[in-house]
Each structure stands twice: as structure tokens, then as C-alpha cells.
Scaffold this active site. Structure first.
Site, PDB file in Angstrom:
ATOM      1  N   GLU A 302       0.807  -1.231   0.000  1.00  0.00           N
ATOM      2  CA  GLU A 302       0.000   0.000   0.000  1.00  0.00           C
ATOM      3  C   GLU A 302       0.839   1.280   0.000  1.00  0.00           C
ATOM      4  O   GLU A 302       0.740   2.090   0.918  1.00  0.00           O
ATOM      5  CB  GLU A 302      -0.911   0.007   1.233  1.00  0.00           C
ATOM      6  CG  GLU A 302      -1.867  -1.142   1.244  1.00  0.00           C
ATOM      7  CD  GLU A 302      -2.827  -1.067   2.415  1.00  0.00           C
ATOM      8  OE1 GLU A 302      -4.010  -1.317   2.209  1.00  0.00           O
ATOM      9  OE2 GLU A 302      -2.392  -0.749   3.538  1.00  0.00           O
ATOM     10  N   THR A 303       1.592   1.461  -1.056  1.00  0.00           N
ATOM     11  CA  THR A 303       2.487   2.623  -1.103  1.00  0.00           C
ATOM     12  C   THR A 303       1.921   3.709  -2.012  1.00  0.00           C
ATOM     13  O   THR A 303       2.622   4.244  -2.861  1.00  0.00           O
ATOM     14  CB  THR A 303       3.864   2.184  -1.608  1.00  0.00           C
ATOM     15  OG1 THR A 303       3.663   1.421  -2.795  1.00  0.00           O
ATOM     16  CG2 THR A 303       4.582   1.348  -0.569  1.00  0.00           C
TER      17      THR A 303
END
Ligand code: NGO
Length: 497
Positions: A302-303
Site C-alpha cells: 500500500e504505497t
């Protein structure tokens, strides 16, 4: 029905012989042959409180005893053979891990009251017959997020003891996230000094010193569990950025974050700054030195706050840095967006059934750990009535936790790429340890069975019936398990304690 037919995870083969029950009594000894001593002591520690017997661990064989032997056979070192006769119990394995697994089966052949902390009246009958067993997968994991809510060393130890009875052999600890940093790093002390000081809801949080962490790792090892530490980079890093603002791109110190946060990621180490790479290198050097196990987990999930080009550059630069410390690197499945060597292990947490990137990487040789969120996430609610938990991946009652196959859950995944399974417990909504127990049990036994038992044993009606027999066991252990309406729980027989 023989207790030999209620073992979880289901053994490869179990042949009950009701005429061959063995009674543990005041004269029973535990014989430890060829390096079996530590597992024999562990077994004695389990049997002594409820029986009140001395159960000495001795080296010389004698009749009427429980004999543990490492027989050096060429079998799977995690497998075992267990023979229960009227005249004695023989447990044999090619290694201590196999003996330890066999001990977990043996304790399930005794009445639930054997799990009591105080002396009971018995009789202490071990169900007779033969078991031959070995694991399907090498990696049978559970993950505990100690960031969103902090859990003490004593609580994590209890967690280890509880999961070990289902032959789990990996504890993945999620040690850093937006809300906190939980592991002391000597070169970067503010990570815990400042970044460890809170949790979701703003409570005081906490952290593990390196010494405490080493002790915990050793405790897990005594239960044949390998700890895999995860420090999540480059996203999920508000606590690190707040502790060391030079790791941000604008140099501005963000406030500590104590909300639950959105599901997509909003923080990032600055992938354009050299200090970021020094930070990652020094952090993982210290963590590697604390970790006898072969794996380090670098997160990478989840960047959305990291520009894609920076993310790819970051991953490609960090992998060799971490790998240099002699460990195999694990990342959440997103790590596969970058050009990664086939040694990198991907942990799949997708919700769907197809992920072309994961399937293609697995075909190139990257091993995969399966944590499909719609089946294996222990932070999902069981049903809409569950007071805590999320539902973004759906409700996960015991049937869903059990109803999947690691080999087919991701389309196109070559079965040989499956390293094993892992059930993650994220703790945004899980504030106390009794809630950890509630979310973990009885779903973990279901997932542990998928990791251990051969596919040929997979059978929901049979699993329901076997799991039902574990209600009284968990109850005697004081586990706050969820009484799922799908399971015909056996009543605790009052005189069994
Ligand atoms: C996602 C996210 C975590 C959340 C979790 C909640 C992964 C791999 N990243 O799983 O930060 O805590 O969902 O279910």
C-alpha cells in the site's frame, strides 16, 4: 468416538485402537532418547499441572512410559510417528521439530481436562492406536500486528503457546506502521523513544527492547516457532517520519498518528534521499542480527503515497541491502511490481482469485505465502454481529477460513511455488488480548490445518466435528474463543474439570 479422530490439524493417517488406551498414572515416566530431552521437558510441563504427577524425564527406557526418540530416519524432520499401546507410548521423529508436533497430537489424545492449570482427578487416558504424520507445507504461519495496539511480551508468549498446539511454526510480527515503531533500533533511538509512544486511540503504546526481543525469539524457538520480524517500508511509516523528519521529502515533522487510517497508504519514506537508504540498511542490519531465522519481512504494501518510479527504485535498491545480511526477503505481494530476483518471497493478501503478477512471478520461481484476505485475515468479522473487526474483505466465519485450497486460490499459481499459509491478525480494532484470542480462535486452527494436513483429508463436515471437540480444550485453557454458530460445540463435561 476415539479422540484419535478429533485431532486438529488432521494427521496424514490415524488408526484408533480402543483396546490399546494408555493410562498416565503416578508411576509414568517420560523417557528421552537421543536429543529428545527438551521436547520431553516441554511435554512434562504440559502434563504435570493437571495430573499432579512427578512425570520424571529419564534417559533409560522402562516399561509403562512415554518414550520420545529422535531416530535419525530419513523422513521429513517435521513429521512423526506415534504409537499408543496399553503398555506405553512411543513417539518417534527424525528431528526435534517432529517430536514437538507429535507432542501436540499426544496432548489432544488426552481428555480436555489435561489442559487445566490446577490438579484434576483424571483418569488420564491416552486414546490408543497409531498416527503417522508430516506437514504439507514448510510455512504454517500466523501474524500479529503489535503496532496498531501494543501487546506485552507476556501476551505474545501466551499467543505463541496457544498457536503452537495447532502446529503453527512461524510467528510473523508486524513491528512498525503509521501508528508506531515497536522494536528498539540502537542507531535510531527515537523510533521507539518517540515513535513507540502511542497506538490507535492514543493510548501509551510501548516497544520491545532488543534484549526482550531476543528472549521472545528464543521462547518461540523453544516452541519450534520461527519469528519473522516485519519493518514495513517505504509506506506505513508515519511513526518513523515523526521520529526522524529527515526521512520525509519536505523535512517537516508529521504529528504522531493515532487514528485507524485509510486502507490505501498515506505516508512514505522519501525515496529520493540518500539518508533513506542508510536508514533502511542500518535498521535491517540490527534486525538481522537479532533474528536467527532465515527471513526478514520488508512490508512494501500500500504505497500510494510513494511515486511509482520512486517505489520501484526503492525496492530494487533495498532488496540487495537487506539480502546482504544473509536473510531471505519477504514482501507483501506488491513487491513483485519491481524487478525482483526469484529468491524474494511474496506474501499474497489479495481478495480476488486472479493476480497475473503473482502467478507470473511464481512461475519464474518466487515462492508465495498465501494469506488471501477473504479467507485468512483474522481481523475480518465472523458475521455482522461480531463486535470488533473489519469487513472490507467480507465476513470470515470458520467455513470460509477452512474452505479454500492453497494450490488453487490464485489462478495460474504453480503448486510448487506455495511455501505455505499464514493468517494475519491486524489490530486496528483489537485493543486487548482477550480480543486477540477471540479473533484467532477458532479460525486459526482451520488455517493451520490447511497448512499441515494433506488435501485428501479436506472435508468440512469432518472438520466441524473435530473442531467441536476443541471447544472444551480451549475453554479449559481459558481461551476466549468465538463460539461460531457453524460448529456443534461439545459441552464441557463438568466432572472432567
Ligand atoms: C491491509 C493493510 C494493513 C491493514 C489491513 C487491515 C495489508 C497487507 N496492508 O493488509 O495495513 O491493517 O489490511 O485489514
Amino acid at each position: 468416538m476415539s479422540r484419535m479422530l478429533t485431532v486438529v490439524p488432521a494427521p496424514v493417517s490415524a488408526q484408533p485402537r480402543p483396546d490399546a488406551d494408555f493410562e498416565v498414572d503416578a508411576s509414568t515416566a517420560i523417557v528421552a532418547v537421543d536429543g529428545a530431552g527438551p521436547v520431553a521437558e516441554y511435554l512434562a510441563g504440559i502434563l504435570r499441572p493437571a495430573t499432579g504427577y512427578a512425570l520424571p524425564v529419564v534417559a533409560d527406557s522402562r516399561p509403562g512410559s512415554i518414550t520420545l526418540t529422535i531416530d535419525g530416519g530419513d523422513g521429513d524432520p517435521a513429521g512423526y510417528r506415534l504409537d499408543v499401546e496399553r503398555t506405553g507410548v512411543a513417539l518417534r521423529a527424525a528431528g526435534a521439530a517432529g517430536l514437538f508436533a507429535g507432542v501436540q497430537t499426544l496432548r489432544q489424545l488426552l481428555p480436555p481436562a489435561i489442559e487445566a492449570a490446577a490438579r484434576g482427578s483424571g483418569p488420564w487416558t491416552v486414546a490408543g492406536g497409531h498416527v503417522a504424520d508430516r506437514p504439507r507445507y514448510a510455512h504454517r504461519g500466523v501474524m500479529l500486528d503489535v503496532v496498531r495496539h501494543f501487546f506485552t511480551i507476556a501476551e505474545v508468549r501466551r499467543f505463541i503457546d496457544l498457536v503452537a498446539q495447532y502446529k503453527v511454526n512461524v510467528l510473523h510480527l508486524h513491528l512498525s506502521d503509521d501508528q508506531a515503531w515497536r522494536l528498539e533500533i540502537r542507531r535510531w533511538p527515537r523510533l521507539t523513544g518517540h515513535g513507540g509512544s502511542t497506538q490507535v486511540g492514543g493510548g501509551p503504546g510501548g516497544f520491545y527492547t532488543q534484549e526482550q526481543f531476543r528472549d521472545l525469539v528464543a521462547y518461540a524457538a523453544s516452541r519450534h516457532i520461527t519469528v519473522i520480524p516485519e519493518l514495513d517500508v517505504p509506506g506505513h511509516t508515519t511513526a518513523a517520519l515523526a521520529s526522524y523528519p529527515e526521512l520525509t521529502c519536505d523535512g517537516v515533522e508529521p504529528p504522531l498518528f493515532t487514528a485507524i487510517g485509510n486502507a490505501t497508504g498515506f505516508s512514505s519514506l522519501c525515496t529520493d534521499k540518500e539518508v533513506t537508504y542508510r536508514f533502511v540498511d542500518e535498521v535491517f542490519a540490527e534486525v538481522a542480527a537479532l533474528t536467527p531465522g532465515g527471513f526478514l519481512h520488508i512490508g512494501t504494501d500500500e504505497t500510494h503515497a510513494t511515486p511509482e518510479e520512486g517505489y520501484l527504485r526503492f525496492v530494487e535498491r533495498v532488496l540487495p541491502l537487506v539480502g546482504r545480511h544473509g536473510k531471505t526477503v519477504i514482501g507483501w505481494q506488491e513487491v513483485l511490481r519491481a524487478a525482483v530476483p526469484p529468491s524474494v518471497v511474496a506474501q499474497y493478501w489479495g481478495r480476488g482469485t486472479d493476480d497475473a503478477t503473482v502467478a507470473a512471478a511464481a512461475a519464474r520461481g518466487n515462492p508465495v505465502i498465501l494469506s488471501p484476505s477473504k479467507s485468512a485475515y483474522l481481523d475480518m468479522k465472523y458475521t455482522e454481529e461480531t463486535p470488533i473487526g473489519f469487513k472490507w474483505a467480507g465476513y470470515v466465519d470458520v467455513d470460509k477460513a477452512y474452505g479454500w485450497d492453497p494450490e488453487t486460490v490464485v489462478e495460474g499459481l504453480p503448486p510448487s511455488a506455495v511455501l505455505g499459509v499464514e493468517a494475519p491478525l491486524w489490530t486496528e480494532t483489537v485493543e486487548r488480548f482477550d480480543q486477540v484470542e477471540y479473533m484467532t480462535f477458532p479460525r486459526l486452527p482451520a488455517i493451520a490445518e490447511l497448512g499441515w494436513s494433506p488435501r485428501s483429508t479436506h472435508d468440512w463436515p469432518d472438520f466441524r466435528r473435530r473442531l467441536a471437540a476443541h471447544g472444551p480444550r480451549l475453554a479449559v485453557q481459558g481461551v476466549n474463543f468465538h463460539r461460531s454458530a457453524l460448529i456443534p460445540w461439545e459441552e464441557q463435561i463438568p466432572w472432567e474439570g
